[in-house]
Design a protein around this motif. Structure first.
Motif, PDB file in Angstrom:
ATOM      1  N   LEU A  46       0.877  -1.303   0.028  1.00 36.37           N
ATOM      2  CA  LEU A  46      -0.136  -0.014  -0.116  1.00 36.37           C
ATOM      3  C   LEU A  46       0.960   1.368   0.224  1.00 36.37           C
ATOM      4  N   PHE A  47       0.576   2.448  -0.727  1.00 39.90           N
ATOM      5  CA  PHE A  47       1.037   3.669  -0.892  1.00 39.90           C
ATOM      6  C   PHE A  47      -0.104   4.407  -0.564  1.00 39.90           C
ATOM      7  N   ASN A  48       0.048   5.225   0.817  1.00 33.53           N
ATOM      8  CA  ASN A  48      -1.015   5.904   1.308  1.00 33.53           C
ATOM      9  C   ASN A  48      -0.715   7.309   1.658  1.00 33.53           C
ATOM     10  N   PRO A  49      -1.196   8.533   1.371  1.00 36.77           N
ATOM     11  CA  PRO A  49      -0.634   9.677   1.638  1.00 36.77           C
ATOM     12  C   PRO A  49      -0.975  10.317   3.075  1.00 36.77           C
ATOM     13  N   PRO A  66       5.812  11.799  -5.623  1.00 33.14           N
ATOM     14  CA  PRO A  66       5.947  12.215  -7.097  1.00 33.14           C
ATOM     15  C   PRO A  66       7.037  11.062  -7.747  1.00 33.14           C
ATOM     16  N   GLU A  67       7.731  10.318  -6.950  1.00 32.81           N
ATOM     17  CA  GLU A  67       8.583   9.271  -7.506  1.00 32.81           C
ATOM     18  C   GLU A  67       7.821   8.007  -7.536  1.00 32.81           C
ATOM     19  N   ILE A  68       6.887   7.904  -6.832  1.00 37.48           N
ATOM     20  CA  ILE A  68       6.191   6.298  -6.915  1.00 37.48           C
ATOM     21  C   ILE A  68       5.672   5.778  -8.317  1.00 37.48           C
ATOM     22  N   LEU A  69       4.796   6.485  -8.666  1.00 36.14           N
ATOM     23  CA  LEU A  69       4.455   6.145 -10.044  1.00 36.14           C
ATOM     24  C   LEU A  69       5.278   5.993 -11.099  1.00 36.14           C
ATOM     25  N   PRO A  70       5.946   7.021 -11.664  1.00 37.41           N
ATOM     26  CA  PRO A  70       7.050   6.824 -12.568  1.00 37.41           C
ATOM     27  C   PRO A  70       7.981   5.747 -12.404  1.00 37.41           C
ATOM     28  N   LEU A  71       8.370   5.551 -11.217  1.00 35.13           N
ATOM     29  CA  LEU A  71       9.392   4.259 -11.100  1.00 35.13           C
ATOM     30  C   LEU A  71       8.952   3.116 -11.343  1.00 35.13           C
ATOM     31  N   TYR A  72       7.748   2.767 -10.713  1.00 33.90           N
ATOM     32  CA  TYR A  72       7.047   1.644 -10.839  1.00 33.90           C
ATOM     33  C   TYR A  72       6.425   1.411 -12.287  1.00 33.90           C
ATOM     34  N   GLN A  73       6.183   2.370 -12.930  1.00 31.38           N
ATOM     35  CA  GLN A  73       5.653   2.228 -14.419  1.00 31.38           C
ATOM     36  C   GLN A  73       6.885   2.066 -15.364  1.00 31.38           C
ATOM     37  N   GLU A  74       8.059   2.489 -14.952  1.00 33.11           N
ATOM     38  CA  GLU A  74       9.266   2.116 -15.664  1.00 33.11           C
ATOM     39  C   GLU A  74       9.560   0.424 -15.599  1.00 33.11           C
ATOM     40  N   MET A 135     -11.877  11.214   0.949  1.00 28.72           N
ATOM     41  CA  MET A 135     -11.525  10.162  -0.060  1.00 28.72           C
ATOM     42  C   MET A 135     -10.051  10.806  -0.690  1.00 28.72           C
ATOM     43  N   LEU A 136      -8.990   9.981  -0.696  1.00 30.50           N
ATOM     44  CA  LEU A 136      -7.702  10.400  -1.056  1.00 30.50           C
ATOM     45  C   LEU A 136      -7.452   9.774  -2.330  1.00 30.50           C
ATOM     46  N   LYS A 137      -6.531  10.635  -3.108  1.00 35.51           N
ATOM     47  CA  LYS A 137      -6.002  10.313  -4.421  1.00 35.51           C
ATOM     48  C   LYS A 137      -4.554  10.009  -4.403  1.00 35.51           C
ATOM     49  N   ASN A 138      -4.013   9.689  -5.412  1.00 32.50           N
ATOM     50  CA  ASN A 138      -2.265   9.665  -5.675  1.00 32.50           C
ATOM     51  C   ASN A 138      -1.874   8.348  -4.464  1.00 32.50           C
ATOM     52  N   SER A 139      -3.039   7.391  -4.496  1.00 33.75           N
ATOM     53  CA  SER A 139      -2.568   6.240  -3.620  1.00 33.75           C
ATOM     54  C   SER A 139      -2.912   4.946  -4.540  1.00 33.75           C
ATOM     55  N   ALA A 314       7.040  -0.849   7.105  1.00 35.58           N
ATOM     56  CA  ALA A 314       5.763  -0.918   6.388  1.00 35.58           C
ATOM     57  C   ALA A 314       5.511  -0.124   5.125  1.00 35.58           C
ATOM     58  N   LYS A 315       6.430   0.900   5.058  1.00 35.37           N
ATOM     59  CA  LYS A 315       6.092   1.962   3.937  1.00 35.37           C
ATOM     60  C   LYS A 315       7.115   1.756   2.763  1.00 35.37           C
ATOM     61  N   GLY A 316       7.850   0.711   2.655  1.00 36.30           N
ATOM     62  CA  GLY A 316       8.794   0.651   1.788  1.00 36.30           C
ATOM     63  C   GLY A 316       8.408   0.953   0.384  1.00 36.30           C
ATOM     64  N   VAL A 317       7.265   0.482  -0.157  1.00 35.60           N
ATOM     65  CA  VAL A 317       6.682   0.879  -1.187  1.00 35.60           C
ATOM     66  C   VAL A 317       6.875   2.322  -1.608  1.00 35.60           C
ATOM     67  N   SER A 318       6.406   3.189  -0.731  1.00 35.69           N
ATOM     68  CA  SER A 318       6.378   4.632  -0.696  1.00 35.69           C
ATOM     69  C   SER A 318       7.962   5.140  -0.611  1.00 35.69           C
ATOM     70  N   LEU A 319       8.636   4.728   0.319  1.00 40.17           N
ATOM     71  CA  LEU A 319       9.809   5.207   0.528  1.00 40.17           C
ATOM     72  C   LEU A 319      10.887   4.909  -0.586  1.00 40.17           C
ATOM     73  N   VAL A 320      10.944   3.523  -1.030  1.00 41.85           N
ATOM     74  CA  VAL A 320      12.135   3.246  -1.801  1.00 41.85           C
ATOM     75  C   VAL A 320      12.436   3.961  -3.089  1.00 41.85           C
ATOM     76  N   PRO A 321      11.340   4.475  -3.707  1.00 41.84           N
ATOM     77  CA  PRO A 321      11.567   5.110  -5.199  1.00 41.84           C
ATOM     78  C   PRO A 321      12.386   6.311  -4.890  1.00 41.84           C
ATOM     79  N   TYR A 322      11.951   7.115  -3.881  1.00 41.85           N
ATOM     80  CA  TYR A 322      12.888   8.380  -3.904  1.00 41.85           C
ATOM     81  C   TYR A 322      14.093   8.103  -3.299  1.00 41.85           C
ATOM     82  N   TYR A 323      14.146   7.271  -2.175  1.00 38.50           N
ATOM     83  CA  TYR A 323      15.296   7.075  -1.336  1.00 38.50           C
ATOM     84  C   TYR A 323      16.445   6.383  -2.312  1.00 38.50           C
TER      85      TYR A 323
END
Length: 350
Positions: A46-49, A66-74, A135-139, A314-323
């Motif tokens: 899960l990636f949750n803002p 901002p890094e999550i979607l571009p990285l995983y789409q690549e 209701m949240l977006k970018n998640s 628990a937040k690796g999916v969110s943290l790893v693209p940027y870091y």
């Protein structure tokens, strides 16, 4: 075999960092045993803002998201497989005070990128939300298992993965390079989660392992949105419902527990009362969390060209693209690491 970087571990951290390095032209070799990636493979992805009991913006969200979607789409394009699922997250309010508070927060500029709507009416009859919710977006979520398996196949095709244990006792340094079996590497990077606790280089870092349990259910209620309050409830592509998670600093050696299952069901009952609790799966993993809940990045203070990229919890999916991008900059001499994540904050423990 000569390489620029020898990475230990191909969980979510090792996968993304090795991809960044390869994309920048570095020669990489990864050591990993898939069976040891328990934490990454059990995680919901899960990636949750907006997180926590107080429903606040995720730490460092404006850099991370901002890094999550571009990285995983690549990675989707590289591996030719669907990995990332954009899903709105619905968080019910507990009371009218929360509703009023979020009506005011909704105009804050810092939340506009993540807040889709503040609802004052229930969303679904099946959900316990008499006061509405946000209701949240970018998640959404990442299919971590599919990513790890597909990327491992890609690495193997290029002879970039050794599916075997890494025996640190066979490692030695000579003329500024690290030697291991038939490999000569300029640098070592430990991305192996809790395995780093057994490393002579990083056994001083204050990991704080956390056990998490996740259930999968069958249900007739399969909303597109992720419902998240106390537990998350995700409708997977096959219409299975994934629910979790617990957070336990005890019973780390035990597998799935009855207590964990009942805790998840009790929390689920508060937001989506379940008439049909058909349990199909119950899994557990140990997260490589840290004492201060911030990841471990940086260079060993004494050993030459030894690094760590770890502790994402628990937040690796969110943290790893940027870091991973920041870590690449560290290797290239472009960036200094933030104090919040730099292992220098724990040098006093050596």
């Amino acid at each position: 075999m000569e390489v620029d970087f020898l990475l230990v571990g191909q969980g979510i951290a090792g996968t993304v960092l090795s991809y960044r390095l390869i994309s920048s032209g570095d020669k990489v070799l990864v050591f990993d045993q898939a069976a040891q990636n328990n934490s990454s493979r059990v995680a919901a992805g899960l990636f949750n803002p907006v997180t926590g009991r107080k429903m606040v913006k995720t730490w460092n969200a404006d850099n991370l998201f901002p890094e999550i979607l571009p990285l995983y789409q690549e990675l989707e394009n590289l591996l030719n497989t669907k990995l990332i699922y954009l899903k709105k997250i619905y968080r019910p309010f507990n009371n009218i005070e929360e509703q009023n508070e979020w009506m005011g927060k909704s105009i804050e500029e810092g939340l506009q990128a993540y807040l889709e709507e503040v609802r004052t009416q229930p969303l679904y009859p099946q959900v316990n939300d008499p006061y509405g919710g946000i209701m949240l977006k970018n998640s959404g979520y990442l299919d971590i298992n599919k990513l790890l398996d597909a990327y491992a196949r890609w690495l193997k095709h290029g002879d970039l993965l050794r599916d075997e244990p890494f025996d640190e006792e066979r490692l030695y340094q000579k003329e500024g390079k690290w030697h291991y079996k038939d490999i000569v590497a300029n640098s070592l990077v430990y991305c192996n989660g809790l395995g780093a606790m057994k490393s002579k280089f990083f056994d001083w870092l204050p990991f704080a392992p956390v056990k998490g349990e996740i259930l999968e259910l069958e249900s007739d209620f399969t909303p597109e949105e992720i419902i998240n309050r106390g537990v998350f409830r995700i409708t997977m592509p096959d219409k299975t419902i994934r629910v979790g998670s617990t957070y336990s600093w005890h019973d780390l050696d035990q597998g799935p527990t009855e207590r964990g299952k009942e805790e998840i069901f009790e929390r689920l009952e508060k937001i989506v009362p379940q008439k049909d609790k058909l349990l199909t799966s119950h899994k557990t993993g140990i997260r490589p969390a840290t004492k201060d809940r911030k990841p471990f990045l940086g260079k060993h203070p004494e050993s030459e060209n030894v690094y760590i990229f770890n502790g994402f919890g628990a937040k690796g999916v969110s943290l790893v693209p940027y870091y991973s991008k920041i870590m690449l900059g560290l290797f290239e001499g472009k960036y200094e690491l933030e104090k919040d994540v730099n292992i220098s904050r724990f040098f006093k423990y050596i």
